[in-house]
Scaffold this motif. Structure first.
Motif, mmCIF file in Angstrom:
data_model
loop_
_atom_site.group_PDB
_atom_site.id
_atom_site.type_symbol
_atom_site.label_atom_id
_atom_site.label_comp_id
_atom_site.label_asym_id
_atom_site.label_seq_id
_atom_site.Cartn_x
_atom_site.Cartn_y
_atom_site.Cartn_z
ATOM 1 N N LEU A 34 0.815 -1.212 0.000
ATOM 2 C CA LEU A 34 0.000 0.000 0.000
ATOM 3 C C LEU A 34 0.850 1.264 0.000
ATOM 4 N N GLY A 35 2.173 1.078 -0.092
ATOM 5 C CA GLY A 35 3.052 2.235 -0.128
ATOM 6 C C GLY A 35 3.424 2.769 1.244
ATOM 7 N N LEU A 36 3.173 2.015 2.301
ATOM 8 C CA LEU A 36 3.503 2.444 3.660
ATOM 9 C C LEU A 36 4.831 1.837 4.092
ATOM 10 N N SER A 37 5.695 2.692 4.620
ATOM 11 C CA SER A 37 6.977 2.203 5.116
ATOM 12 C C SER A 37 6.769 1.541 6.480
ATOM 13 N N THR A 38 7.821 0.878 6.959
ATOM 14 C CA THR A 38 7.755 0.247 8.273
ATOM 15 C C THR A 38 7.462 1.278 9.350
ATOM 16 N N LEU B 152 0.807 4.012 12.307
ATOM 17 C CA LEU B 152 -0.592 3.623 12.156
ATOM 18 C C LEU B 152 -1.038 2.752 13.329
ATOM 19 N N ALA B 153 -0.211 1.806 13.700
ATOM 20 C CA ALA B 153 -0.546 0.933 14.834
ATOM 21 C C ALA B 153 -0.681 1.743 16.119
ATOM 22 N N GLN B 154 0.211 2.711 16.314
ATOM 23 C CA GLN B 154 0.163 3.555 17.512
ATOM 24 C C GLN B 154 -1.082 4.430 17.515
ATOM 25 N N ASP B 155 -1.406 5.010 16.366
ATOM 26 C CA ASP B 155 -2.597 5.872 16.267
ATOM 27 C C ASP B 155 -3.869 5.069 16.523
ATOM 28 N N GLN C 216 -5.675 0.445 4.475
ATOM 29 C CA GLN C 216 -4.473 0.581 5.299
ATOM 30 C C GLN C 216 -4.647 -0.109 6.655
ATOM 31 N N ILE C 217 -5.799 0.107 7.288
ATOM 32 C CA ILE C 217 -6.043 -0.517 8.584
ATOM 33 C C ILE C 217 -6.147 -2.032 8.440
#
Length: 198
Positions: free
Chosen positions: A5-9, A15-18, A49-50
């Motif tokens: 999806l184009g998301l870096s580590t 995202l996980a923290q949010d 993404q989620i």
């Protein structure tokens, strides 16, 4: 590394923290009708993404993630002495929309049924109280009666050691003779709390 999806580590970590912070602060899981679209709108991320974070990175579905949050909320609010009726009420208050879903989630994460969990919590509480009462009532007496390491007390210490070994197994208390100080030391063995695995 970049996800599909184009998301870096780093972005996936953010995202996980949010997502975790939103669940802790807003507690959207209390809504029995909560869905992925609502969480996406609240956090500012897309549904894809989620879903990617949960399924591919964390290895769990959206509803398992939500139910785990609901279960933790229930366990945090559970009072010792609660009965099964009280737990059922808490389950609905935590956002579970059926008792079958709740019982399945409970067993999956704790390895116990709610009834067995309550029994284990109650037994742990009783054991802690027994240990505390023993220390308060018998600790000073043991220190006073068996102080000293003289040869004339050798047999008494041997008999006392057998008694202490039995009590240790029953109450998870450890007795150690301090030769330098010439008295018995009584300490508690820590009991691991009953908590659901991550």
């Amino acid at each position: 590394a970049i996800s599909r999806l184009g998301l870096s580590t780093r972005q996936l970590g953010q995202l996980a923290q949010d997502l975790q912070e939103d669940f802790q602060s807003s507690q959207p899981f209390l809504d029995p009708e909560l869905d992925l679209q609502q969480v996406a709108a609240a956090t500012g991320y897309s549904r894809n993404q989620i879903s990617h974070l949960l399924n591919q990175v964390l290895g769990e579905s959206f509803y398992r993630y939500v139910n785990r949050a609901r279960l933790q909320y229930l366990l945090d609010g559970l009072q010792t002495g609660s009965d099964l009726k009280r737990i059922d009420e808490l389950a609905f208050a935590a956002g579970f929309n059926s008792l079958s879903a709740f019982y399945t989630c409970f067993k999956w994460h704790t390895g116990l049924s709610p009834k067995a969990y309550l029994r284990a919590v109650w037994m742990m509480l009783q054991l802690r109280l027994q240990r505390l009462l023993f220390l308060l009532l018998w600790g000073p007496l043991v220190q006073h009666l068996f102080r000293g390491g003289r040869q004339s007390h050798h047999r008494s210490h041997l008999r006392l050691s057998h008694l202490f070994r039995l009590l240790s197994n029953l109450l998870l208390i450890r007795f150690n003779y301090d030769r330098a100080a010439r008295h018995w030391r009584i300490t508690m063995v820590d009991i691991a709390p009953i908590t659901p695995p991550e």
